[in-house]
Design a protein around this motif. Structure first.
Motif, PDB file in Angstrom:
ATOM      1  N   ASN A 250       0.825  -1.210   0.000  1.00  0.00           N
ATOM      2  CA  ASN A 250       0.000   0.000   0.000  1.00  0.00           C
ATOM      3  C   ASN A 250       0.857   1.258   0.000  1.00  0.00           C
ATOM      4  O   ASN A 250       0.511   2.258  -0.645  1.00  0.00           O
ATOM      5  N   GLU A 251       1.963   1.222   0.704  1.00  0.00           N
ATOM      6  CA  GLU A 251       2.870   2.381   0.732  1.00  0.00           C
ATOM      7  C   GLU A 251       3.474   2.619  -0.647  1.00  0.00           C
ATOM      8  O   GLU A 251       3.594   3.769  -1.092  1.00  0.00           O
ATOM      9  N   THR A 254       0.690   4.046  -2.835  1.00  0.00           N
ATOM     10  CA  THR A 254       0.354   5.407  -2.403  1.00  0.00           C
ATOM     11  C   THR A 254       1.415   6.392  -2.860  1.00  0.00           C
ATOM     12  O   THR A 254       1.111   7.498  -3.336  1.00  0.00           O
ATOM     13  N   ARG A 255       2.670   5.999  -2.717  1.00  0.00           N
ATOM     14  CA  ARG A 255       3.769   6.864  -3.151  1.00  0.00           C
ATOM     15  C   ARG A 255       3.712   7.092  -4.664  1.00  0.00           C
ATOM     16  O   ARG A 255       3.908   8.205  -5.146  1.00  0.00           O
ATOM     17  N   ARG A 258       1.139   9.626  -5.919  1.00  0.00           N
ATOM     18  CA  ARG A 258       1.478  11.032  -5.710  1.00  0.00           C
ATOM     19  C   ARG A 258       2.419  11.583  -6.783  1.00  0.00           C
ATOM     20  O   ARG A 258       2.659  12.785  -6.842  1.00  0.00           O
ATOM     21  N   ALA A 267      -5.000   6.087  -7.791  1.00  0.00           N
ATOM     22  CA  ALA A 267      -5.276   6.569  -6.437  1.00  0.00           C
ATOM     23  C   ALA A 267      -5.321   5.381  -5.488  1.00  0.00           C
ATOM     24  O   ALA A 267      -5.449   4.222  -5.905  1.00  0.00           O
ATOM     25  N   VAL A 268      -5.197   5.668  -4.205  1.00  0.00           N
ATOM     26  CA  VAL A 268      -5.310   4.655  -3.155  1.00  0.00           C
ATOM     27  C   VAL A 268      -6.247   5.205  -2.091  1.00  0.00           C
ATOM     28  O   VAL A 268      -6.142   6.376  -1.708  1.00  0.00           O
ATOM     29  N   THR A 269      -7.177   4.389  -1.634  1.00  0.00           N
ATOM     30  CA  THR A 269      -8.076   4.824  -0.568  1.00  0.00           C
ATOM     31  C   THR A 269      -8.074   3.811   0.574  1.00  0.00           C
ATOM     32  O   THR A 269      -7.993   2.604   0.349  1.00  0.00           O
ATOM     33  N   ASP A 270      -8.155   4.337   1.791  1.00  0.00           N
ATOM     34  CA  ASP A 270      -8.293   3.461   2.958  1.00  0.00           C
ATOM     35  C   ASP A 270      -9.677   3.627   3.582  1.00  0.00           C
ATOM     36  O   ASP A 270      -9.932   3.171   4.691  1.00  0.00           O
ATOM     37  N   THR A 286      -8.394   2.898  -8.565  1.00  0.00           N
ATOM     38  CA  THR A 286      -8.374   3.336  -7.172  1.00  0.00           C
ATOM     39  C   THR A 286      -8.227   2.101  -6.293  1.00  0.00           C
ATOM     40  O   THR A 286      -9.161   1.309  -6.115  1.00  0.00           O
ATOM     41  N   ALA A 289      -7.125  -0.077  -0.226  1.00  0.00           N
ATOM     42  CA  ALA A 289      -6.019  -0.505   0.643  1.00  0.00           C
ATOM     43  C   ALA A 289      -6.457  -1.542   1.676  1.00  0.00           C
ATOM     44  O   ALA A 289      -5.671  -2.409   2.068  1.00  0.00           O
TER      45      ALA A 289
END
Length: 331
Positions: A250-251, A254-255, A258, A267-270, A286, A289
């Motif tokens: 996930n990191e 997410t990185r 950006r 995109a990533v959503t939690d 999307t 996570a």
């Protein structure tokens, strides 16, 4: 600013979404629409959308033309592709928003005078371009390109990112959505309102020009249902080259999201979201996570949401703009 002149071939749901997106851009001018529909039918369908709501711009018709705001856009119904007035209209890019997979038919638009062609459907004769993954292949000599469907974009972004970060040895994909694959005509003909239809999907072949280093080790399954609406969910099982935890995956994603390269695409959503939350979402992928998991050390699972119509239309317009800049030599 020198605007890129486009014509839209096909005014189905995706074609109308392409129109709305292109119309909102300052670098694109819609010069014509080719469709079997009348101007009045085009106006009605553009204004009234049962999924995305009413179109805010003023719409009118007259003389086989569509009036949108201060623009007058001719509606062309000629079925003879090579006789279309793309040369007379100075069309930089013909956007094929239908399901055209016939290479000869796409080439006929070039014969008619379109400098470039950007097609929604994949065709074996031309490269499939996923924005953010292999759009660097577009250059001055690229005359016909395909954007591929939403499922391909959704998984390609995830696989490309993880392959670069930790390496991907193999992957299987399960894509659930309302689209139909031609793998089994008998099954798709049976599809009822409450049915689920599962078919093998050759994602490896479809990703060949997108992810050439990984595609031969990719396969998958497509699950179709009319109940899904426009939103789809792709779940990717990946055999990674290196041990990695779900949190780390996930990191990494997410990185990447950006980075400017993936702006507006990944995109990533939690958040605790459901399919309806992604209706009208323009992102191709999307990542959810909360659904990311790792079994053992190297077998990972990543799930990603997308609006199969709106996201596809956005990427198709972006691809048309990219190819159009080369057609106009505007860099």
């Amino acid at each position: 600013m020198v605007k890129i002149k486009v014509a839209i071939n096909g005014f189905c749901r995706v074609g109308r979404s392409v129109f709305k997106i292109a119309q909102s851009r300052s670098d694109i001018e819609i010069a014509a629409i080719r469709t079997h529909l009348s101007a009045e039918q085009c106006a009605y369908l553009l204004k009234h959308d049962s999924i995305y709501g009413h179109y805010a711009k003023a719409i009118g018709t007259g003389d086989a033309s569509l009036y949108v705001g201060d623009r007058i856009i001719p509606i062309i119904s000629d079925k003879r592709t090579t006789k279309l007035p793309w040369d007379d209209l100075g069309i930089d890019v013909l956007i094929d928003a239908g399901c055209q997979t016939d290479a000869a038919e796409l080439r006929r638009h070039r014969t008619a005078g379109a400098r470039r062609v950007a097609s929604l459907s994949q065709c074996a004769d031309f490269a499939t371009i996923v924005m953010g993954v292999n759009d660097g292949l577009v250059n001055v000599s690229t005359d016909i390109v395909c954007s591929g469907d939403a499922a391909i974009s959704s998984v390609a972004l995830v696989i490309a990112t993880l392959d670069q970060a930790v390496g991907v040895e193999a992957a299987t994909i399960t894509a659930a959505g309302n689209y139909h694959f031609a793998g089994s005509l008998l099954k798709t003909e049976r599809l009822g309102d409450s049915d689920l239809v599962a078919m093998a999907a050759d994602y490896g072949q479809r990703l060949q020009t997108v992810l050439p280093n990984v595609a031969s080790a990719v396969s998958g399954l497509a699950v179709s249902s009319r109940q899904y609406g426009n939103v789809g969910l792709s779940t990717i099982s990946l055999l990674l080259r290196e041990p990695v935890a779900a949190k780390k995956i996930n990191e990494i994603l997410t990185r990447a999201a950006r980075e400017p390269l993936y702006n507006g695409i990944l995109a990533v959503t939690d958040k605790e979201l459901v399919a309806e939350d992604f209706r009208g979402n323009s992102y191709s992928s999307t990542v959810d996570a909360g659904l990311t998991a790792v079994v053992g050390e190297r077998l990972a699972q990543v799930s990603t949401w997308y609006d199969s119509e709106w996201a596809s239309a956005n990427r198709l317009v972006e691809l048309a703009a990219e190819t159009g800049r080369y057609a106009r030599n505007v860099q």
